[in-house]
Scaffold this motif. Structure first.
Motif, short mmCIF file in Angstrom:
data_model
loop_
_atom_site.label_atom_id
_atom_site.label_comp_id
_atom_site.label_asym_id
_atom_site.label_seq_id
_atom_site.Cartn_x
_atom_site.Cartn_y
_atom_site.Cartn_z
N PRO A 17 0.83 -1.20 0.00
CA PRO A 17 0.00 0.00 0.00
C PRO A 17 0.87 1.25 0.00
O PRO A 17 2.03 1.22 0.35
CB PRO A 17 -0.79 -0.11 1.31
CG PRO A 17 0.12 -0.91 2.20
CD PRO A 17 0.82 -1.89 1.30
N LEU A 18 0.27 2.39 -0.39
CA LEU A 18 0.99 3.65 -0.37
C LEU A 18 1.25 4.10 1.05
O LEU A 18 0.38 4.03 1.90
CB LEU A 18 0.16 4.73 -1.09
CG LEU A 18 -0.03 4.54 -2.59
CD1 LEU A 18 -0.86 5.69 -3.13
CD2 LEU A 18 1.28 4.45 -3.31
N THR A 215 -0.34 13.68 -7.86
CA THR A 215 -0.62 12.28 -8.24
C THR A 215 -2.06 12.16 -8.71
O THR A 215 -2.69 11.12 -8.55
CB THR A 215 -0.36 11.34 -7.06
OG1 THR A 215 -1.13 11.78 -5.92
CG2 THR A 215 1.10 11.31 -6.69
N THR A 216 -2.61 13.22 -9.27
CA THR A 216 -3.98 13.20 -9.80
C THR A 216 -4.11 12.12 -10.86
O THR A 216 -3.26 11.98 -11.74
CB THR A 216 -4.32 14.57 -10.42
OG1 THR A 216 -4.12 15.58 -9.46
CG2 THR A 216 -5.75 14.59 -10.92
N GLU A 217 -5.19 11.33 -10.79
CA GLU A 217 -5.41 10.28 -11.77
C GLU A 217 -5.91 10.87 -13.09
O GLU A 217 -6.60 11.88 -13.11
CB GLU A 217 -6.42 9.26 -11.24
CG GLU A 217 -5.91 8.47 -10.04
CD GLU A 217 -6.85 7.36 -9.64
OE1 GLU A 217 -7.89 7.19 -10.30
OE2 GLU A 217 -6.54 6.66 -8.66
N LYS A 266 -2.76 6.13 -12.53
CA LYS A 266 -3.85 5.37 -11.91
C LYS A 266 -3.41 4.94 -10.51
O LYS A 266 -2.53 4.11 -10.36
CB LYS A 266 -4.19 4.14 -12.75
CG LYS A 266 -5.34 3.31 -12.17
CD LYS A 266 -6.67 4.08 -12.18
CE LYS A 266 -7.82 3.19 -11.73
NZ LYS A 266 -9.11 3.91 -11.70
N LYS A 267 -4.01 5.56 -9.50
CA LYS A 267 -3.68 5.29 -8.10
C LYS A 267 -2.19 5.47 -7.89
O LYS A 267 -1.67 6.55 -8.03
CB LYS A 267 -4.19 3.90 -7.71
CG LYS A 267 -5.70 3.79 -7.68
CD LYS A 267 -6.15 2.43 -7.20
CE LYS A 267 -7.67 2.37 -7.16
NZ LYS A 267 -8.17 1.04 -6.72
N SER A 268 -1.48 4.40 -7.60
CA SER A 268 -0.05 4.50 -7.30
C SER A 268 0.84 4.12 -8.49
O SER A 268 2.04 3.94 -8.33
CB SER A 268 0.30 3.60 -6.11
OG SER A 268 -0.07 2.26 -6.40
N TRP A 269 0.27 4.04 -9.68
CA TRP A 269 1.03 3.64 -10.86
C TRP A 269 1.04 4.75 -11.90
O TRP A 269 0.09 5.51 -12.03
CB TRP A 269 0.44 2.38 -11.49
CG TRP A 269 0.58 1.16 -10.64
CD1 TRP A 269 -0.33 0.67 -9.74
CD2 TRP A 269 1.69 0.28 -10.59
NE1 TRP A 269 0.15 -0.47 -9.15
CE2 TRP A 269 1.38 -0.74 -9.65
CE3 TRP A 269 2.91 0.23 -11.27
CZ2 TRP A 269 2.28 -1.77 -9.36
CZ3 TRP A 269 3.80 -0.80 -10.98
CH2 TRP A 269 3.46 -1.78 -10.04
N ARG A 299 6.12 3.05 -9.95
CA ARG A 299 5.28 2.72 -8.82
C ARG A 299 5.57 3.68 -7.67
O ARG A 299 6.71 3.79 -7.22
CB ARG A 299 5.55 1.27 -8.37
CG ARG A 299 5.09 0.90 -6.99
CD ARG A 299 3.60 0.85 -6.83
NE ARG A 299 3.23 0.40 -5.48
CZ ARG A 299 2.00 0.36 -5.01
NH1 ARG A 299 0.99 0.67 -5.77
NH2 ARG A 299 1.77 -0.05 -3.77
#
Length: 301
Positions: A17-18, A215-217, A266-269, A299
């Motif tokens: 998890p982040l 980190t906006t998706e 996308k999320k943490s990627w 990542r």
């Protein structure tokens, strides 16, 4: 072995998890996607970095400060990969293995600057380029090993660089973006500017650097060009101070590379595809244009 260990760590981190603002990434340049294997034929870059948020003035203005480490390797190959005849080699064999450190500062998402230092070694064997390329050709592509005839000699190098990033909105989701960079050192000395149009939902300048400010998706696209004034490039001309190249080749002074690509958060990627269409780096190279693709995946954790 280095790449295998990195991939193990990369996928282990991908399952976590982040918990902070750090990243690990893999970026690969290659022209094999287009059925070719010549000129700047391969680049593999392993990245690690982190971001700090600091307050630097009496108004408590936030600055985004990030640091970045890269272990990289670049490989140059002539168009006739199996020849040992010096008069038929139109581009130098060269490997460049380096470790770099960069620092970037952003007061706002559309303006920032940075500096970096890079050190490493050239040489077919010292850079591991000959072993990695020929192992890949034999075991994966089932091709004959490359000759690596008359490769540029082994030498240690130190390089410095500075960079300026900025963008200007042209509409709700479209922006003019530019990156200006100066490089100076024993390996590569050049002035470069990269510019174009970015459109999409991602804020800031996601195509420049390894951005951690947001980190906006979402997804964004880029179309533009890289212009370079080459003052000296060891990978093409050998040493600036002594005549250590067996090749009778002259590097071009002015270069341009057309670019087009997309980036997806996308999320943490984060993933990037960037197509490059380059003008000649050697004045007499047999094929005047060269295409290669960059694929990057990061990542955040």
């Amino acid at each position: 072995m280095i790449l295998r260990a990195f991939l193990v760590v990369f996928f282990i981190l991908g399952a976590l998890p982040l918990f902070g603002q750090r990243y690990i990434g893999l970026s690969v340049d290659n022209d094999l996607y287009f059925g070719t294997d010549r000129y700047y034929s391969s680049g593999i870059f392993l990245h690690y970095g982190k971001r700090f948020t600091t307050k630097k003035d009496s108004l408590q203005t936030q600055y985004f400060t990030s640091s970045h480490w890269t272990l990289g390797q670049e490989i140059n190959t002539p168009s006739l990969r199996l020849t040992s005849a010096l008069n038929k080699i139109d581009y130098p064999y060269n490997g460049w293995l380096f470790l770099s450190y960069e620092k970037e500062y952003f007061k706002q998402l559309d303006f920032g600057y940075g500096w970096g230092i890079k050190g490493g070694t050239t040489g077919a064997n010292a850079s591991l380029a000959k072993a990695m390329q020929n192992t890949y050709h034999r075991l994966v592509l089932n091709l004959s090993p490359l000759t690596w005839a008359y490769s540029l000699p082994q030498s240690y190098h130190l390089n410095f660089e500075s960079v300026l990033y900025w963008g200007q909105a042209l509409g709700e989701q479209i922006k003019w973006v530019q990156e200006s960079r100066l490089r100076a050192g024993s390996f590569r000395t050049a002035a470069e500017t990269r510019f174009g149009v970015q459109w999409g939902t991602l804020p800031g300048l996601p195509f420049f650097g390894r951005r951690l400010e947001t980190t906006t998706e979402g997804i964004s696209f880029f179309s533009g060009a890289l212009l370079a004034l080459n003052i000296h490039d060891y990978s093409l001309s050998g040493s600036l101070f002594t005549q250590n190249s067996a090749y009778d080749l002259e590097a071009t002074k002015l270069r341009h590379t057309l670019q087009a690509g997309l980036i997806y958060f996308k999320k943490s990627w984060r993933g990037t595809l960037l197509y490059n269409f380059s003008s000649p780096h050697i004045q007499t190279q047999r094929i005047k244009r060269h295409s290669y693709l960059n694929i990057s995946i990061y990542r955040l954790f």
